[in-house]
Design a protein around this motif. Structure first.
Motif, PDB file in Angstrom:
ATOM      1  N   ASN A 170       0.836  -1.210   0.000  1.00 28.25           N
ATOM      2  CA  ASN A 170       0.000   0.000   0.000  1.00 28.25           C
ATOM      3  C   ASN A 170       0.866   1.253   0.000  1.00 28.25           C
ATOM      4  O   ASN A 170       0.582   2.236  -0.715  1.00 28.25           O
ATOM      5  CB  ASN A 170      -0.917   0.010   1.217  1.00 28.25           C
ATOM      6  N   ALA A 171       1.940   1.232   0.789  1.00 33.19           N
ATOM      7  CA  ALA A 171       2.799   2.412   0.867  1.00 33.19           C
ATOM      8  C   ALA A 171       3.557   2.631  -0.432  1.00 33.19           C
ATOM      9  O   ALA A 171       3.797   3.778  -0.846  1.00 33.19           O
ATOM     10  CB  ALA A 171       3.773   2.263   2.024  1.00 33.19           C
ATOM     11  N   LEU A 172       3.974   1.563  -1.092  1.00 38.02           N
ATOM     12  CA  LEU A 172       4.703   1.710  -2.346  1.00 38.02           C
ATOM     13  C   LEU A 172       3.841   2.345  -3.434  1.00 38.02           C
ATOM     14  O   LEU A 172       4.323   3.186  -4.209  1.00 38.02           O
ATOM     15  CB  LEU A 172       5.216   0.344  -2.817  1.00 38.02           C
TER      16      LEU A 172
ATOM     17  N   GLU B  57       3.327   5.917 -11.437  1.00 34.35           N
ATOM     18  CA  GLU B  57       4.585   6.055 -12.160  1.00 34.35           C
ATOM     19  C   GLU B  57       5.523   4.894 -11.827  1.00 34.35           C
ATOM     20  O   GLU B  57       6.271   4.411 -12.680  1.00 34.35           O
ATOM     21  CB  GLU B  57       5.240   7.387 -11.806  1.00 34.35           C
ATOM     22  N   LEU B  58       5.511   4.418 -10.569  1.00 34.85           N
ATOM     23  CA  LEU B  58       6.361   3.300 -10.162  1.00 34.85           C
ATOM     24  C   LEU B  58       6.061   2.045 -10.960  1.00 34.85           C
ATOM     25  O   LEU B  58       6.949   1.264 -11.290  1.00 34.85           O
ATOM     26  CB  LEU B  58       6.167   3.035  -8.657  1.00 34.85           C
ATOM     27  N   LEU B  59       4.764   1.872 -11.308  1.00 36.16           N
ATOM     28  CA  LEU B  59       4.334   0.673 -12.017  1.00 36.16           C
ATOM     29  C   LEU B  59       4.379   0.830 -13.530  1.00 36.16           C
ATOM     30  O   LEU B  59       4.291  -0.171 -14.259  1.00 36.16           O
ATOM     31  CB  LEU B  59       2.918   0.285 -11.602  1.00 36.16           C
ATOM     32  N   ALA B  60       4.507   2.084 -14.002  1.00 36.73           N
ATOM     33  CA  ALA B  60       4.408   2.333 -15.449  1.00 36.73           C
ATOM     34  C   ALA B  60       5.562   1.693 -16.212  1.00 36.73           C
ATOM     35  O   ALA B  60       5.428   1.383 -17.405  1.00 36.73           O
ATOM     36  CB  ALA B  60       4.377   3.844 -15.711  1.00 36.73           C
ATOM     37  N   GLY B  61       6.691   1.507 -15.567  1.00 33.91           N
ATOM     38  CA  GLY B  61       7.833   0.918 -16.272  1.00 33.91           C
ATOM     39  C   GLY B  61       7.757  -0.600 -16.406  1.00 33.91           C
ATOM     40  O   GLY B  61       8.701  -1.215 -16.902  1.00 33.91           O
TER      41      GLY B  61
ATOM     42  N   ALA C 291       4.095   3.732   7.720  1.00 34.25           N
ATOM     43  CA  ALA C 291       3.307   4.819   8.309  1.00 34.25           C
ATOM     44  C   ALA C 291       3.892   6.175   7.939  1.00 34.25           C
ATOM     45  O   ALA C 291       3.162   7.125   7.565  1.00 34.25           O
ATOM     46  CB  ALA C 291       3.259   4.646   9.818  1.00 34.25           C
ATOM     47  N   LEU C 292       5.228   6.308   8.028  1.00 36.80           N
ATOM     48  CA  LEU C 292       5.864   7.575   7.646  1.00 36.80           C
ATOM     49  C   LEU C 292       5.703   7.829   6.158  1.00 36.80           C
ATOM     50  O   LEU C 292       5.496   8.982   5.735  1.00 36.80           O
ATOM     51  CB  LEU C 292       7.344   7.546   8.025  1.00 36.80           C
ATOM     52  N   ARG C 293       5.799   6.787   5.347  1.00 41.26           N
ATOM     53  CA  ARG C 293       5.647   6.936   3.897  1.00 41.26           C
ATOM     54  C   ARG C 293       4.254   7.446   3.558  1.00 41.26           C
ATOM     55  O   ARG C 293       4.098   8.385   2.758  1.00 41.26           O
ATOM     56  CB  ARG C 293       5.889   5.583   3.217  1.00 41.26           C
ATOM     57  N   LEU C 294       3.229   6.898   4.133  1.00 39.11           N
ATOM     58  CA  LEU C 294       1.863   7.343   3.843  1.00 39.11           C
ATOM     59  C   LEU C 294       1.624   8.752   4.366  1.00 39.11           C
ATOM     60  O   LEU C 294       0.954   9.588   3.721  1.00 39.11           O
ATOM     61  CB  LEU C 294       0.865   6.361   4.444  1.00 39.11           C
ATOM     62  N   ALA C 295       2.203   9.044   5.548  1.00 35.91           N
ATOM     63  CA  ALA C 295       2.069  10.406   6.083  1.00 35.91           C
ATOM     64  C   ALA C 295       2.781  11.404   5.198  1.00 35.91           C
ATOM     65  O   ALA C 295       2.283  12.518   4.938  1.00 35.91           O
ATOM     66  CB  ALA C 295       2.636  10.446   7.501  1.00 35.91           C
ATOM     67  N   ALA C 296       3.978  11.043   4.679  1.00 35.35           N
ATOM     68  CA  ALA C 296       4.716  11.934   3.784  1.00 35.35           C
ATOM     69  C   ALA C 296       3.962  12.141   2.491  1.00 35.35           C
ATOM     70  O   ALA C 296       3.953  13.249   1.919  1.00 35.35           O
ATOM     71  CB  ALA C 296       6.100  11.352   3.513  1.00 35.35           C
ATOM     72  N   ALA C 297       3.307  11.100   2.006  1.00 35.09           N
ATOM     73  CA  ALA C 297       2.543  11.236   0.771  1.00 35.09           C
ATOM     74  C   ALA C 297       1.353  12.162   0.962  1.00 35.09           C
ATOM     75  O   ALA C 297       1.022  12.969   0.089  1.00 35.09           O
ATOM     76  CB  ALA C 297       2.065   9.848   0.302  1.00 35.09           C
ATOM     77  N   ARG C 298       0.697  12.055   2.106  1.00 34.20           N
ATOM     78  CA  ARG C 298      -0.442  12.937   2.359  1.00 34.20           C
ATOM     79  C   ARG C 298       0.007  14.379   2.507  1.00 34.20           C
ATOM     80  O   ARG C 298      -0.654  15.307   2.062  1.00 34.20           O
ATOM     81  CB  ARG C 298      -1.175  12.491   3.625  1.00 34.20           C
TER      82      ARG C 298
END
Length: 605
Positions: free
Chosen positions: A57-59, A138-142, A237-244
């Protein structure tokens, strides 16, 4: 120009076809198709509660996988690029454990909402093969595809053909609350052998103050174990918070910036190299599957399973030696028994005939042959015939006993081995003629002549004696004496003639009995020799039959052993060629992985 990895993969497929491994052929064909479409499949694996689904989910920065204590992943979820968000539940076709379980198109496909796909799939895991989720990222587009898998409980279950060997890379997820457990080290050892690239993602660093020490300890253990896996600490948790919040610094602090760069640099930036490595892994795994039974068969072929046959062949040789010794023993025993029998029979015959002769002598002490000769002849014939019959019967009975005794040595398992030639022949039925000895007749003239000769002597002797008394030469006394002397002379002559007749009769009887003894003795000895030869020939025939039977059996066993050795030799050469060919193919596959040494060993602690 064909890529080298494609040639190795095709050669491996041909080898699988040659070794009749259709399951591996199907799996390698599927893997070949996957590698040609230039999509990079990344498998996310780990034990339960380690944060696999939250990592995915975070990725992708989307709640595509259900998380929480009550939302353990039970159905593989394939997250890949799509122009618009979508999710599809793919029904289980009964072949989900096959080589292309995650990619096989199936008829039953049910579209669902992206955010509810995994939760809905978890409610009916037995009916679904996988979940396909598409996101415009974008991560999955390649060409990157993330595959969230159910928790691994038994690392040994990860083998060909399962989902893991179809992945180009693997993210092994473990939380930072503790060092890698023995089960996780076993899992890593399996994954490193089955995937060309492995990353160890250390999750939940936001909950563990000393996560750096844990990460360093894990790197040390992996290095000591020879496991080429990079350790990346992250916090979903930090990744999702940074994304938000759109906070790049927080994103770097979460560790996902390094993880994404690693995915771009080492996976998407090296698609061709990764394809070759993946092909090398797939070929190596397939070749290992082919090599194992070949090596077992080669070892079994070299270790001949002819112990029982060899022992039977040796036992046949020992049986021939025993038979040879037994043959010498029974021949000696037969010769001794026959010699004893002939001695006993001869003694019995002599004893019986001597008894008859004693009776003859006693009989002719009083009997007059001239009067009793016909009766005596019948008696002698009857007694000699009885002697012959008794002696012959005893001879044959003893031979019958000897034959059965020797037969128990020669053929203990055959109830009747007596030769048909051993016939109970009767002794000769015709005895020689017993002629009456010449007997001079004592007639009246002979009696008169003998009486006159005796009377003359008496008359003269008593006449001369009476002349002394003054009497004449012929007087009553001399006449009476002459008459008495004449009568005495006749009586004595008759007694003498009787004794001569008795002596002549005894001599004739002795001669007759001797002739019988010689004749019947010759017949008895001839019979003993004939029976001895018949027994010897019969027993020799039985021994020869057994010898031929044992020899033939040993020859047949030896032929089987030799034929088996030839077949095993040819089979061993064929297996050795196959092993050498597969070993060369394995080295080519290992070279595609970029490894020059041995495959990394598996950690168990």
């Amino acid at each position: 120009m064909t890529a080298p990895w494609l040639e190795v993969l095709d050669d491996t497929i041909r080898a699988c076809v040659a070794h009749r491994r259709q399951d591996l052929v199907e799996w390698l064909h599927g893997r070949r198709t996957q590698l040609l479409d230039r999509k990079v499949r990344v498998l996310v694996v780990g034990a339960a509660g380690q944060g696999k689904s939250q990592l995915v989910n975070a990725l992708v920065n989307a709640p595509v996988c259900a998380v929480g204590d009550d939302h353990t992943t039970t159905v593989p979820a394939v997250v890949q690029h799509a122009e618009t968000p979508s999710a599809t539940l793919v029904a289980d076709d009964g072949l989900t454990a096959g080589p292309r379980a995650l990619e096989r198109p199936v008829p039953a496909r049910t579209p669902v909402a992206v955010e509810a796909a995994t939760a809905r799939a978890n409610r009916s895991p037995d009916t679904l093969a996988r979940i396909e989720i598409g996101l415009p990222r974008e991560l999955l587009a390649g060409g990157l595809a993330l595959i969230d898998t159910p928790p691994v409980t038994d690392p040994a279950a990860l083998s060909v053909p399962t989902a893991l060997p179809q992945a180009d890379a693997a993210l092994v997820v473990s939380d930072a609350t503790g060092e890698l457990s023995p089960t996780e080290l076993d899992l890593l050892g399996k994954v490193v052998r089955l995937c060309p690239m492995v990353l160890v993602v250390l999750t939940k660093i936001d909950l563990t103050p000393d996560w750096r020490r844990v990460a360093e300890r894990n790197r040390t253990r992996l290095a000591n174990g020879g496991l080429p896996a990079t350790v990346l600490p992250v916090s979903a948790a930090l990744r999702l918070a940074a994304a938000r919040a759109g906070d790049r610094a927080l994103n770097e602090e979460s560790g996902f910036g390094e993880l994404v760069r690693c995915l771009h640099r080492d996976l998407l930036g090296r698609v061709d190299v990764l394809a070759g490595q993946s092909a090398g892994v797939a070929s190596g795994l397939a070749v290992d599957q082919l090599l194992a039974p070949l090596r077992e068969a080669y070892t079994a072929t070299r270790q001949a399973d002819t112990g029982e046959l060899t022992e039977r062949w040796r036992e046949a040789g020992r049986a021939l030696e025993r038979l040879q010794r037994a043959s010498a023993r029974w021949q000696t025993l037969l010769a001794d028994e026959v010699a004893d029998l002939q001695s006993d029979v001869e003694y019995d015959l002599r004893d019986r005939t001597r008894q008859i002769l004693r009776e003859v002598d006693e009989y002719f002490e009083v009997a007059d042959p001239a009067k009793v000769w016909p009766e005596f002849e019948r008696w002698l014939r009857d007694n000699l015939t009885a002697v012959a019959e008794t002696n012959s019967r005893w001879l044959l009975d003893r031979f019958d006993w000897i034959a059965r005794k020797i037969g128990r040595h020669v053929a203990p398992r055959e109830p009747d081995v007596l030769p048909a030639a051993v016939a109970r022949d009767a002794p000769p039925g015709q005895l020689g003629e017993l002629r009456m000895p010449s007997i001079e007749r004592f007639g009246i003239g002979q009696k008169l002549f003998v009486g006159m000769r005796g009377s003359y002597s008496g008359l003269l002797m008593f006449g001369l004696a009476t002349t002394l008394a003054g009497m004449s030469l012929i007087n009553p006394i001399s006449l009476g004496a002459g008459a008495a002397f004449g009568a005495k002379s006749v009586f004595e002559e008759r007694g003498n003639r009787l004794k001569r007749r008795q002596a002549a009769a005894r001599t004739a009887a002795h001669r007759y009995v001797d002739d019988f003894y010689l004749g019947y003795g010759k017949h008895s000895k001839d019979t003993a020799r004939l029976i001895h030869r018949a027994l010897r020939d019969r027993f020799s025939e039985i021994a020869e039959e057994r010898r031929a039977e044992i020899t033939e059996s040993a020859k047949a066993i030896k032929e089987i052993i030799d034929a088996d050795a030839v077949q095993r030799g040819a089979r061993a050469q064929e297996l050795k060629r196959g092993i050498d060919e597969l070993a060369l193919l394995r080295r080519r596959a290992h070279a595609l992985r970029g490894g020059g040494g041995a495959a990394p060993r598996e950690l168990t602690a």
